[in-house]
Design a protein around this motif. Structure first.
Motif, PDB file in Angstrom:
ATOM      1  N   THR A 189      -1.504   7.635  -0.642  1.00 55.29           N
ATOM      2  CA  THR A 189      -1.961   6.157  -0.568  1.00 55.29           C
ATOM      3  C   THR A 189      -3.610   5.973  -0.625  1.00 55.29           C
ATOM      4  OG1 THR A 189      -1.713   5.987   1.764  1.00 55.29           O
ATOM      5  CG2 THR A 189      -0.005   5.386   0.336  1.00 55.29           C
ATOM      6  N   ALA A 211       0.845  -1.363   0.063  1.00 58.65           N
ATOM      7  CA  ALA A 211      -0.076   0.036  -0.022  1.00 58.65           C
ATOM      8  C   ALA A 211       0.845   1.200  -0.002  1.00 58.65           C
ATOM      9  CB  ALA A 211      -0.972   0.122   1.266  1.00 58.65           C
ATOM     10  N   HIS A 218      -5.167   3.887  -3.331  1.00 60.98           N
ATOM     11  CA  HIS A 218      -4.993   2.492  -3.151  1.00 60.98           C
ATOM     12  C   HIS A 218      -5.593   1.864  -1.882  1.00 60.98           C
ATOM     13  CE1 HIS A 218      -2.080   3.262  -6.275  1.00 60.98           C
ATOM     14  NE2 HIS A 218      -1.888   4.376  -5.609  1.00 60.98           N
ATOM     15  N   ARG A 259      -9.278   1.191  -3.315  1.00 62.20           N
ATOM     16  CA  ARG A 259      -9.296   0.167  -4.009  1.00 62.20           C
ATOM     17  C   ARG A 259      -9.112  -1.027  -3.131  1.00 62.20           C
ATOM     18  NH1 ARG A 259      -7.180   3.711  -7.767  1.00 62.20           N
ATOM     19  NH2 ARG A 259      -4.986   3.414  -7.217  1.00 62.20           N
ATOM     20  N   ILE A 295      -1.102  -5.240  -3.550  1.00 61.36           N
ATOM     21  CA  ILE A 295      -2.257  -5.161  -2.453  1.00 61.36           C
ATOM     22  C   ILE A 295      -3.086  -6.301  -2.608  1.00 61.36           C
ATOM     23  CG2 ILE A 295      -4.086  -3.860  -1.642  1.00 61.36           C
ATOM     24  CD1 ILE A 295      -2.346  -1.148  -2.515  1.00 61.36           C
ATOM     25  N   ARG A 303       2.264   1.715  -3.135  1.00 60.35           N
ATOM     26  CA  ARG A 303       1.290   1.967  -4.352  1.00 60.35           C
ATOM     27  C   ARG A 303       1.063   1.059  -5.431  1.00 60.35           C
ATOM     28  NH1 ARG A 303       3.798   6.486  -3.506  1.00 60.35           N
ATOM     29  NH2 ARG A 303       4.264   7.048  -5.675  1.00 60.35           N
ATOM     30  N   CYS A 304       1.194  -0.261  -5.034  1.00 67.19           N
ATOM     31  CA  CYS A 304       1.111  -1.195  -5.916  1.00 67.19           C
ATOM     32  C   CYS A 304      -0.188  -2.047  -5.794  1.00 67.19           C
ATOM     33  CB  CYS A 304       2.567  -2.273  -5.897  1.00 67.19           C
ATOM     34  SG  CYS A 304       2.177  -3.435  -6.986  1.00 67.19           S
ATOM     35  N   ASP A 305      -1.169  -1.748  -6.725  1.00 67.40           N
ATOM     36  CA  ASP A 305      -2.433  -2.498  -6.629  1.00 67.40           C
ATOM     37  C   ASP A 305      -2.404  -4.011  -6.773  1.00 67.40           C
ATOM     38  OD1 ASP A 305      -3.768   0.013  -6.015  1.00 67.40           O
ATOM     39  OD2 ASP A 305      -4.211   0.490  -8.081  1.00 67.40           O
TER      40      ASP A 305
END
Length: 111
Positions: free
Chosen positions: A97, A57, A100, A103, A65, A60-62
């Motif tokens: 963040t 998170a 993210h 999401r 995550i 910021r890597c979906d």
């Protein structure tokens, strides 16, 4: 990013196979989903999944995550505990963040 969890899992598996097919040892080490070094103690591995979620998170890597949300569920983390971890990510990562984490909440509905 794939919209549905099933699409994400297939997307991830297909591309992991393509990347692994290149034969680079670095790729193989990073894409190995269950490195033997992480399996020494169940509790330790369980905690690493939650920490991986926080790091994902903050970075910021979906896709990361989603992976760690699934793994946290498999490891038995409760929703409230995952939310606590996402709150830590918000504190560490700051306002950037927030999308993210939003999401992540949407993805948790599917898991």
């Amino acid at each position: 990013m794939a919209e549905r969890l099933e699409d994400f899992q297939k997307f991830r598996a297909d591309l992991n196979e393509e990347i692994l097919g290149c034969g680079h040892l670095g790729n193989q080490a990073l894409l190995c989903s269950r490195p033997s070094g992480l399996r020494t103690r169940r509790a330790r591995h369980r905690n690493k999944e939650l920490l991986g979620l926080v790091a994902s998170a903050v970075l910021r890597c979906d896709d990361c995550i989603t992976y760690h949300l699934v793994r946290c569920g498999e490891e038995g983390w409760k929703r409230e505990e995952v939310i606590d971890a996402l709150n830590v990510a918000l504190i560490v990562g700051g306002s950037i963040t927030i999308p993210h984490v939003r999401r992540a909440f949407a993805r948790m509905r599917e898991i």
